[in-house]
Design a protein around this motif. Structure first.
Motif, PDB file in Angstrom:
ATOM      1  N   THR A 127       2.578 -11.111  -3.238  1.00 44.25           N
ATOM      2  CA  THR A 127       2.450 -11.521  -1.843  1.00 44.25           C
ATOM      3  C   THR A 127       1.077 -12.115  -1.586  1.00 44.25           C
ATOM      4  O   THR A 127       0.168 -11.997  -2.384  1.00 44.25           O
ATOM      5  N   ARG A 128       0.957 -12.746  -0.466  1.00 43.95           N
ATOM      6  CA  ARG A 128      -0.349 -13.166   0.030  1.00 43.95           C
ATOM      7  C   ARG A 128      -0.923 -12.029   0.862  1.00 43.95           C
ATOM      8  O   ARG A 128      -0.196 -11.204   1.390  1.00 43.95           O
ATOM      9  N   VAL A 129      -2.238 -12.057   0.964  1.00 43.46           N
ATOM     10  CA  VAL A 129      -2.902 -10.997   1.710  1.00 43.46           C
ATOM     11  C   VAL A 129      -3.352 -11.528   3.055  1.00 43.46           C
ATOM     12  O   VAL A 129      -3.946 -12.602   3.144  1.00 43.46           O
ATOM     13  N   GLY A 130      -3.025 -10.800   4.088  1.00 40.14           N
ATOM     14  CA  GLY A 130      -3.526 -11.120   5.415  1.00 40.14           C
ATOM     15  C   GLY A 130      -4.530 -10.067   5.833  1.00 40.14           C
ATOM     16  O   GLY A 130      -4.732  -9.077   5.142  1.00 40.14           O
ATOM     17  N   TYR A 131      -5.164 -10.299   6.953  1.00 39.82           N
ATOM     18  CA  TYR A 131      -6.140  -9.325   7.444  1.00 39.82           C
ATOM     19  C   TYR A 131      -5.794  -8.926   8.862  1.00 39.82           C
ATOM     20  O   TYR A 131      -5.289  -9.706   9.636  1.00 39.82           O
ATOM     21  N   LYS A 132      -6.083  -7.691   9.145  1.00 41.34           N
ATOM     22  CA  LYS A 132      -5.965  -7.246  10.529  1.00 41.34           C
ATOM     23  C   LYS A 132      -7.095  -6.280  10.803  1.00 41.34           C
ATOM     24  O   LYS A 132      -7.667  -5.690   9.893  1.00 41.34           O
ATOM     25  N   ILE A 133      -7.412  -6.151  12.061  1.00 37.82           N
ATOM     26  CA  ILE A 133      -8.424  -5.184  12.479  1.00 37.82           C
ATOM     27  C   ILE A 133      -7.700  -3.941  12.965  1.00 37.82           C
ATOM     28  O   ILE A 133      -6.876  -4.013  13.877  1.00 37.82           O
ATOM     29  N   ASP A 134      -7.999  -2.831  12.350  1.00 42.45           N
ATOM     30  CA  ASP A 134      -7.281  -1.617  12.759  1.00 42.45           C
ATOM     31  C   ASP A 134      -7.956  -0.956  13.956  1.00 42.45           C
ATOM     32  O   ASP A 134      -8.925  -1.475  14.508  1.00 42.45           O
ATOM     33  N   ALA A 135      -7.412   0.177  14.361  1.00 42.32           N
ATOM     34  CA  ALA A 135      -7.837   0.820  15.597  1.00 42.32           C
ATOM     35  C   ALA A 135      -9.325   1.165  15.595  1.00 42.32           C
ATOM     36  O   ALA A 135      -9.983   1.138  16.624  1.00 42.32           O
ATOM     37  N   SER A 136      -9.856   1.483  14.405  1.00 46.10           N
ATOM     38  CA  SER A 136     -11.258   1.876  14.340  1.00 46.10           C
ATOM     39  C   SER A 136     -12.178   0.680  14.136  1.00 46.10           C
ATOM     40  O   SER A 136     -13.359   0.835  13.872  1.00 46.10           O
ATOM     41  N   GLY A 137     -11.614  -0.521  14.240  1.00 47.40           N
ATOM     42  CA  GLY A 137     -12.426  -1.724  14.109  1.00 47.40           C
ATOM     43  C   GLY A 137     -12.664  -2.152  12.687  1.00 47.40           C
ATOM     44  O   GLY A 137     -13.416  -3.088  12.422  1.00 47.40           O
ATOM     45  N   GLN A 138     -12.021  -1.486  11.750  1.00 43.48           N
ATOM     46  CA  GLN A 138     -12.177  -1.836  10.342  1.00 43.48           C
ATOM     47  C   GLN A 138     -11.223  -2.970   9.972  1.00 43.48           C
ATOM     48  O   GLN A 138     -10.097  -3.012  10.445  1.00 43.48           O
ATOM     49  N   LYS A 139     -11.718  -3.841   9.122  1.00 40.95           N
ATOM     50  CA  LYS A 139     -10.869  -4.911   8.638  1.00 40.95           C
ATOM     51  C   LYS A 139      -9.980  -4.347   7.528  1.00 40.95           C
ATOM     52  O   LYS A 139     -10.471  -3.717   6.594  1.00 40.95           O
ATOM     53  N   ALA A 140      -8.702  -4.556   7.649  1.00 37.37           N
ATOM     54  CA  ALA A 140      -7.777  -4.036   6.650  1.00 37.37           C
ATOM     55  C   ALA A 140      -6.992  -5.184   6.045  1.00 37.37           C
ATOM     56  O   ALA A 140      -6.698  -6.181   6.709  1.00 37.37           O
ATOM     57  N   ARG A 141      -6.664  -5.050   4.780  1.00 34.23           N
ATOM     58  CA  ARG A 141      -5.829  -6.056   4.123  1.00 34.23           C
ATOM     59  C   ARG A 141      -4.367  -5.664   4.296  1.00 34.23           C
ATOM     60  O   ARG A 141      -3.992  -4.516   4.113  1.00 34.23           O
ATOM     61  N   VAL A 142      -3.572  -6.614   4.635  1.00 36.05           N
ATOM     62  CA  VAL A 142      -2.154  -6.324   4.818  1.00 36.05           C
ATOM     63  C   VAL A 142      -1.311  -7.324   4.042  1.00 36.05           C
ATOM     64  O   VAL A 142      -1.714  -8.462   3.795  1.00 36.05           O
ATOM     65  N   CYS A 143      -0.142  -6.859   3.659  1.00 38.43           N
ATOM     66  CA  CYS A 143       0.838  -7.695   2.990  1.00 38.43           C
ATOM     67  C   CYS A 143       1.468  -8.626   4.016  1.00 38.43           C
ATOM     68  O   CYS A 143       1.922  -8.197   5.058  1.00 38.43           O
ATOM     69  N   LYS A 144       1.480  -9.926   3.720  1.00 42.78           N
ATOM     70  CA  LYS A 144       2.063 -10.868   4.667  1.00 42.78           C
ATOM     71  C   LYS A 144       3.581 -10.819   4.626  1.00 42.78           C
ATOM     72  O   LYS A 144       4.252 -11.341   5.488  1.00 42.78           O
ATOM     73  N   ARG A 145       4.100 -10.198   3.586  1.00 47.26           N
ATOM     74  CA  ARG A 145       5.545 -10.135   3.440  1.00 47.26           C
ATOM     75  C   ARG A 145       6.149  -8.993   4.283  1.00 47.26           C
ATOM     76  O   ARG A 145       7.082  -9.203   5.038  1.00 47.26           O
ATOM     77  N   CYS A 146       5.577  -7.799   4.094  1.00 51.05           N
ATOM     78  CA  CYS A 146       6.158  -6.648   4.796  1.00 51.05           C
ATOM     79  C   CYS A 146       5.214  -6.063   5.831  1.00 51.05           C
ATOM     80  O   CYS A 146       5.598  -5.203   6.598  1.00 51.05           O
ATOM     81  N   GLY A 147       3.975  -6.513   5.866  1.00 50.47           N
ATOM     82  CA  GLY A 147       3.033  -6.003   6.853  1.00 50.47           C
ATOM     83  C   GLY A 147       2.368  -4.701   6.461  1.00 50.47           C
ATOM     84  O   GLY A 147       1.576  -4.155   7.207  1.00 50.47           O
ATOM     85  N   GLY A 148       2.706  -4.192   5.272  1.00 50.81           N
ATOM     86  CA  GLY A 148       2.121  -2.936   4.818  1.00 50.81           C
ATOM     87  C   GLY A 148       0.648  -3.105   4.504  1.00 50.81           C
ATOM     88  O   GLY A 148       0.192  -4.166   4.098  1.00 50.81           O
ATOM     89  N   GLU A 149      -0.099  -2.044   4.683  1.00 50.17           N
ATOM     90  CA  GLU A 149      -1.526  -2.096   4.437  1.00 50.17           C
ATOM     91  C   GLU A 149      -1.796  -2.000   2.931  1.00 50.17           C
ATOM     92  O   GLU A 149      -1.130  -1.255   2.225  1.00 50.17           O
ATOM     93  N   ILE A 150      -2.756  -2.756   2.474  1.00 51.70           N
ATOM     94  CA  ILE A 150      -3.129  -2.756   1.064  1.00 51.70           C
ATOM     95  C   ILE A 150      -4.560  -2.298   0.953  1.00 51.70           C
ATOM     96  O   ILE A 150      -5.448  -2.909   1.544  1.00 51.70           O
ATOM     97  N   SER A 151      -4.774  -1.229   0.232  1.00 50.50           N
ATOM     98  CA  SER A 151      -6.133  -0.704   0.127  1.00 50.50           C
ATOM     99  C   SER A 151      -6.887  -1.397  -0.983  1.00 50.50           C
ATOM    100  O   SER A 151      -6.294  -1.936  -1.882  1.00 50.50           O
TER     101      SER A 151
END
Ligand SMILES: [Zn+2]
Length: 71
Positions: free
Chosen positions: A47-71
């Protein structure tokens, strides 16, 4: 990030006082993360990796396919 064996800079280095070593030196070079096919641990697919900002303001990597978080 470093991906071993993918992006090797082969330096032909002369022995110097600092290294005491000559010959050909393989160095792993940083590779842009966008060039890496990542397999998502959630959906198990490349998959490709997307980014989102989580509740604590941390940038998290997410799967663009399923939206799951990738550590
Ligand atoms: Zn996924």
């Amino acid at each position: 990030m470093i991906v071993e064996g993918v992006n090797i800079a082969r330096k032909h280095q002369r022995p110097t006082r600092a290294t005491q070593q000559g010959g050909i030196i393989d160095r792993d070079m940083p590779l842009p993360v966008s060039n890496v096919a990542l397999v998502c641990p959630s959906c198990g697919k490349p998959t490709r990796v997307g980014y989102k900002i989580d509740a604590s303001g941390q940038k998290a990597r997410v799967c663009k396919r399923c939206g799951g978080e990738i550590s």
